[in-house]
Design a protein around this motif. Structure first.
Motif, mmCIF file in Angstrom:
data_model
loop_
_atom_site.group_PDB
_atom_site.id
_atom_site.type_symbol
_atom_site.label_atom_id
_atom_site.label_comp_id
_atom_site.label_asym_id
_atom_site.label_seq_id
_atom_site.Cartn_x
_atom_site.Cartn_y
_atom_site.Cartn_z
ATOM 1 N N ILE A 105 7.311 -12.018 -1.111
ATOM 2 C CA ILE A 105 8.205 -11.223 -1.957
ATOM 3 C C ILE A 105 7.404 -10.235 -2.784
ATOM 4 O O ILE A 105 7.765 -9.053 -2.906
ATOM 5 C CB ILE A 105 9.040 -12.148 -2.877
ATOM 6 C CG1 ILE A 105 10.094 -12.903 -2.049
ATOM 7 C CG2 ILE A 105 9.723 -11.342 -3.984
ATOM 8 C CD1 ILE A 105 10.816 -13.979 -2.826
ATOM 9 N N LEU A 106 6.294 -10.704 -3.338
ATOM 10 C CA LEU A 106 5.489 -9.860 -4.236
ATOM 11 C C LEU A 106 4.607 -8.867 -3.483
ATOM 12 O O LEU A 106 4.488 -7.706 -3.885
ATOM 13 C CB LEU A 106 4.621 -10.754 -5.131
ATOM 14 C CG LEU A 106 5.363 -11.619 -6.147
ATOM 15 C CD1 LEU A 106 4.423 -12.624 -6.782
ATOM 16 C CD2 LEU A 106 6.020 -10.756 -7.222
ATOM 17 N N PHE A 107 4.002 -9.303 -2.391
ATOM 18 C CA PHE A 107 2.974 -8.487 -1.746
ATOM 19 C C PHE A 107 3.244 -8.169 -0.271
ATOM 20 O O PHE A 107 2.410 -7.557 0.397
ATOM 21 C CB PHE A 107 1.612 -9.199 -1.842
ATOM 22 C CG PHE A 107 1.286 -9.700 -3.216
ATOM 23 C CD1 PHE A 107 1.059 -8.819 -4.266
ATOM 24 C CD2 PHE A 107 1.221 -11.065 -3.474
ATOM 25 C CE1 PHE A 107 0.762 -9.286 -5.543
ATOM 26 C CE2 PHE A 107 0.935 -11.538 -4.743
ATOM 27 C CZ PHE A 107 0.703 -10.651 -5.780
ATOM 28 N N GLY A 108 4.416 -8.566 0.235
ATOM 29 C CA GLY A 108 4.698 -8.420 1.660
ATOM 30 C C GLY A 108 4.744 -6.984 2.150
ATOM 31 O O GLY A 108 4.283 -6.683 3.256
ATOM 32 N N LYS A 109 5.302 -6.102 1.354
ATOM 33 C CA LYS A 109 5.424 -4.708 1.775
ATOM 34 C C LYS A 109 4.051 -4.071 1.969
ATOM 35 O O LYS A 109 3.794 -3.379 2.955
ATOM 36 C CB LYS A 109 6.227 -3.916 0.750
ATOM 37 C CG LYS A 109 6.639 -2.534 1.235
ATOM 38 C CD LYS A 109 7.606 -1.896 0.250
ATOM 39 C CE LYS A 109 8.116 -0.557 0.779
ATOM 40 N NZ LYS A 109 9.088 0.064 -0.163
ATOM 41 N N LYS A 110 3.160 -4.344 1.018
ATOM 42 C CA LYS A 110 1.791 -3.811 1.136
ATOM 43 C C LYS A 110 1.058 -4.487 2.292
ATOM 44 O O LYS A 110 0.280 -3.851 3.015
ATOM 45 C CB LYS A 110 1.033 -4.056 -0.170
ATOM 46 C CG LYS A 110 -0.388 -3.531 -0.183
ATOM 47 C CD LYS A 110 -0.451 -2.027 0.040
ATOM 48 C CE LYS A 110 0.151 -1.273 -1.114
ATOM 49 N NZ LYS A 110 -0.019 0.191 -0.973
ATOM 50 N N PHE A 111 1.325 -5.773 2.503
ATOM 51 C CA PHE A 111 0.704 -6.501 3.599
ATOM 52 C C PHE A 111 1.054 -5.867 4.943
ATOM 53 O O PHE A 111 0.164 -5.639 5.782
ATOM 54 C CB PHE A 111 1.149 -7.966 3.577
ATOM 55 C CG PHE A 111 0.898 -8.705 4.863
ATOM 56 C CD1 PHE A 111 -0.376 -9.126 5.200
ATOM 57 C CD2 PHE A 111 1.943 -8.962 5.747
ATOM 58 C CE1 PHE A 111 -0.613 -9.800 6.395
ATOM 59 C CE2 PHE A 111 1.727 -9.630 6.937
ATOM 60 C CZ PHE A 111 0.445 -10.048 7.256
ATOM 61 N N ILE A 112 2.327 -5.571 5.171
ATOM 62 C CA ILE A 112 2.754 -4.992 6.446
ATOM 63 C C ILE A 112 2.137 -3.609 6.647
ATOM 64 O O ILE A 112 1.721 -3.268 7.766
ATOM 65 C CB ILE A 112 4.295 -4.930 6.514
ATOM 66 C CG1 ILE A 112 4.852 -6.348 6.711
ATOM 67 C CG2 ILE A 112 4.767 -4.038 7.671
ATOM 68 C CD1 ILE A 112 6.343 -6.449 6.714
ATOM 69 N N LEU A 113 2.056 -2.825 5.582
ATOM 70 C CA LEU A 113 1.449 -1.494 5.691
ATOM 71 C C LEU A 113 -0.024 -1.601 6.099
ATOM 72 O O LEU A 113 -0.497 -0.841 6.962
ATOM 73 C CB LEU A 113 1.578 -0.750 4.366
ATOM 74 C CG LEU A 113 1.001 0.676 4.325
ATOM 75 C CD1 LEU A 113 1.739 1.567 5.316
ATOM 76 C CD2 LEU A 113 1.088 1.265 2.921
ATOM 77 N N LEU A 114 -0.740 -2.547 5.495
ATOM 78 C CA LEU A 114 -2.146 -2.733 5.847
ATOM 79 C C LEU A 114 -2.297 -3.377 7.220
ATOM 80 O O LEU A 114 -3.267 -3.112 7.935
ATOM 81 C CB LEU A 114 -2.838 -3.608 4.786
ATOM 82 C CG LEU A 114 -3.036 -2.999 3.392
ATOM 83 C CD1 LEU A 114 -3.509 -4.059 2.414
ATOM 84 C CD2 LEU A 114 -4.026 -1.837 3.438
ATOM 85 N N TRP A 115 -1.345 -4.202 7.587
ATOM 86 C CA TRP A 115 -1.441 -5.009 8.806
ATOM 87 C C TRP A 115 -1.178 -4.197 10.068
ATOM 88 O O TRP A 115 -2.025 -4.138 10.973
ATOM 89 C CB TRP A 115 -0.455 -6.171 8.699
ATOM 90 C CG TRP A 115 -0.553 -7.193 9.790
ATOM 91 C CD1 TRP A 115 -1.688 -7.666 10.378
ATOM 92 C CD2 TRP A 115 0.546 -7.877 10.389
ATOM 93 N NE1 TRP A 115 -1.368 -8.613 11.323
ATOM 94 C CE2 TRP A 115 -0.009 -8.763 11.346
ATOM 95 C CE3 TRP A 115 1.920 -7.848 10.210
ATOM 96 C CZ2 TRP A 115 0.798 -9.602 12.125
ATOM 97 C CZ3 TRP A 115 2.712 -8.696 10.977
ATOM 98 C CH2 TRP A 115 2.142 -9.557 11.925
#
Length: 508
Positions: free
Chosen positions: A324-334
Motif C-alpha cells: 500500500i505504501l510503496f507498491g506504486k514505486k516498486f512497480i515503476l522500478l520493477w
C-alpha cells in the motif's frame, strides 16, 4: 535423527516463497523487457488458456491427499493400494481427454483470437500451446505422487524440489533470453523441468516411502466415491481459474496483448500474495483429517483456525501494508513505465484477499469433513457473476474493470457466504475468529498510519526503497508487538529470534 516434517515443511515453504519472490523480482522485468509488452502478454494469455484445460485434473490431487491420509489413519494398507490404482485408471482417461480437448482448441485458436492477435502472434501462440498441452497430458498423472508425499506428511523433499526448480529455471531462462530466445524457449524449459521434478517425486514415493499401487478389486462404490468427492474439488478449481485467469482471456479477446500484460503483472502480484498464506495452511490437511477422524469438536477446530489465521494475518499484514505504501514505486522500478495501473489492479484484489487468506485452514477442514460441496456450488454461482461483470466492465474500464469483477466475487463468495456456512453448518465459531483478529487489524491500521511518514523520504532507487521498506517493517513489528500479538505469538517470535541469534553466534 528424525526430521520434524511439519516444522521444517513450514520453514522450507517460506524459504521457497522467499527464493521464488526474489528470483521473480529479478526474472520478471528481465522477461518483460526481452519479450516486449506484446509478447509477454501473449505468453501470459496462452498460460491462462492452458490453465483452463489443466482443471481436467478433476480435483484428484486433493482427493489423493485426503483419502491416503484417511487410509493411513485407519492403517488400511490394502485399501490405500486399491484406491491409488483406481485413481491411476481415472488419470489415464483424463490424459486422453486433455489431449482431445487440446487438439480441438489448437484447431480453433485462429478463430478465438482473430480480432485481437496478429498472424505472427497466433503462430507463436500455437507453438507454445502444443508444447504445454503435451506436457500437461504427461504430468497430470504424475501429480498423484506429490499428493501421496503430502499425505504421508513428508514436506521436506517436495519443498526442496520446488526451491531447486525455481533456481534452475531462473538460471536457464536468464541464459536463453540473453542469447536472444523468446517466449517459446521459456515454455519449453518449464515443460522439461515439470517432467524431471515429477520423476524425482515418483522415485521417492516408490523407493523411499515404499508405496505400492495395486488394483486388488475394482470397487464400483469406491470409484463413485472418488468421483463424487473430486467433482466438488473440481468445481472449486474451475472457480479459482475463473477468479485468477478470466481477465487474461477476456482482455485477450476484447483488447490487446499489451493490456493483458498490464493486467497480468497486477494479478501476478496477487498470486505472490496468496503464497504467503499457503505456506502454513498447505501442510495441515493430513493433520486436520486425523482430527476429524478422531471426532474433534467445532471449538477445537476453531482454535486451530484462529491460531493459524492470526499467524497468517501477521505475515500478510506486513506484505500488504508495504505494498500500500510503496507498491506504486516498486512497480515503476520493477517493470518500468507503462505498468502504473498494475499497482491499482493488485490492490483491488489484495485487500479482500487479506481476509480470505486468513481462513485457508477452513478449506482444509471442509475437505477433511467431506463438506466442500457447498463451497463448490457457491463459488460456481459467484464465478458466473464474475464472468458477466468482468466482460461488461472490461469494455468500459479495461483491466481495472476486470479486477473489480474479481474482487466482488471474492467478497460475496469467500467472505460473506462461506463465513455463514462455516458458522452455522461446519460448527466453526466465526464471531470468535473475527474477534481474535480485531486487535491485529487495529495494529495494522496504526502501523500504516505511522508508515505514511516514511513517504516523505525520497525512494527513487532500489536502495532507498529497500531502506524505506525495512524502516516500515520495524514500525510494523513494534506496533504488532505492543498492540496486536498475544502471548503465544510473542513467545513464538522470541524463541525464533533466540534460535537465530544462537546459530549466528556459533557461526562466528
Amino acid at each position: 535423527m528424525k526430521i520434524n516434517q511439519l516444522k521444517y515443511g513450514v520453514y522450507l515453504s517460506y524459504v521457497s516463497i522467499f527464493v521464488s519472490n526474489i528470483t521473480n523480482l529479478i526474472l520478471t522485468p528481465f522477461i518483460v523487457r526481452n519479450l516486449g509488452q506484446s509478447e509477454y502478454g501473449l505468453y501470459m494469455l496462452i498460460g491462462a488458456l492452458i490453465g483452463y484445460i489443466a482443471v481436467l485434473d478433476f480435483g484428484l490431487g486433493n482427493t489423493i491427499i485426503r483419502y491416503v491420509a484417511k487410509y493411513r489413519a485407519e492403517k488400511d494398507i490394502k485399501g490405500q493400494e486399491n484406491f491409488l490404482a483406481t485413481t491411476f485408471l481415472i488419470y489415464t482417461v483424463i490424459s486422453l481427454v486433455v489431449l482431445l480437448v487440446g487438439i480441438l482448441v489448437f484447431l480453433n485458436l485462429d478463430n478465438i483470437f482473430s480480432n485481437s492477435l496478429s498472424l505472427e502472434e497466433i503462430k507463436i501462440a500455437k507453438v507454445m500451446f502444443i508444447i504445454l498441452i503435451i506436457n500437461l497430458a504427461l504430468t497430470l498423472p504424475m501429480n498423484s505422487f506429490t499428493g501421496i508425499v503430502t499425505a504421508y506428511e513428508k514436506f521436506v523433499l517436495p519443498r526442496i524440489l520446488v526451491i531447486s526448480r525455481i533456481l534452475i529455471r531462473a538460471t536457464i531462462i536468464l541464459i536463453l533470453l540473453s542469447l536472444g530466445y523468446k517466449a517459446i524457449a521459456i515454455v519449453l524449459v518449464d515443460a522439461i523441468l515439470n517432467i524431471v521434478m515429477m520423476l524425482f517425486t515418483m522415485a521417492y514415493v516408490f523407493l523411499r516411502l515404499k508405496v505400492k499401487i495395486h488394483l486388488h478389486t475394482f470397487n464400483k462404490t469406491l470409484f463413485k466415491e472418488i468421483l463424487s468427492y473430486s467433482s466438488l474439488v473440481f468445481v472449486s478449481v474451475v472457480v479459482d481459474q475463473i477468479y485468477w485467469r478470466i481477465g487474461h482471456l477476456v482482455l485477450g479477446i476484447v483488447a490487446s496483448t499489451s493490456v493483458v500484460a498490464v493486467f497480468a503483472i497486477g494479478m501476478t502480484i496477487g498470486q505472490y500474495f496468496i503464497t504467503f498464506s499457503t505456506a502454513i495452511s498447505g501442510v495441515f490437511l493430513p493433520r486436520i483429517t486425523k482430527m476429524v477422524v478422531n471426532k474433534a469438536s467445532g471449538e477445537e477446530l476453531t482454535d486451530l483456525l484462529i491460531k493459524t489465521g492470526r499467524l497468517q494475518f501477521l505475515i500478510l499484514g506486513v506484505v500488504i501494508s508495504n505494498f500500500i505504501l510503496f507498491g506504486k514505486k516498486f512497480i515503476l522500478l520493477w517493470v518500468g513505465p507503462g505498468y502504473e495501473s498494475s499497482w491499482i489492479i493488485a490492490l483491488i484484489v489484495m485487500i479482500p484477499l487479506t481476509v480470505v487468506l486468513t481462513q485457508t485452514i477452513g478449506i482444509s477442514i471442509l475437505q477433511a469433513k467431506n463438506m466442500h460441496g457447498f463451497r463448490a456450488k457457491i463459488y460456481l454461482c459467484i464465478s458466473i457473476v464474475n464472468v458477466v461483470i468482468s466482460i461488461y466492465l472490461s469494455n468500459i474500464y479495461g483491466a481495472i474493470g476486470v479486477a473489480f469483477g474479481t474482487t466482488l466475487s471474492l467478497v460475496l463468495g469467500n467472505i460473506v457466504a462461506m463465513n455463514i456456512y462455516y458458522h452455522y453448518k461446519v460448527g466453526l465459531n466465526i464471531p470468535r475468529f473475527f474477534k481474535e483478529l480485531f486487535r491485529l487489524l487495529i495494529a495494522l491500521i496504526v502501523s500504516i498510519g505511522l508508515g505514511t511518514l516514511i513517504l516523505f523520504i525520497p525512494n527513487n532507487s532500489w536502495l532507498s526503497l529497500i531502506i524505506n521498506c525495512g524502516a516500515y517493517c520495524m514500525i510494523y513489528l513494534s506496533v504488532m508487538w505492543i498492540i496486536g500479538m498475544n502471548s503465544y505469538e510473542k513467545r513464538l517470535l522470541a524463541n525464533e529470534f533466540v534460535k537465530v541469534k544462537g546459530k549466528l553466534s556459533q557461526s562466528i
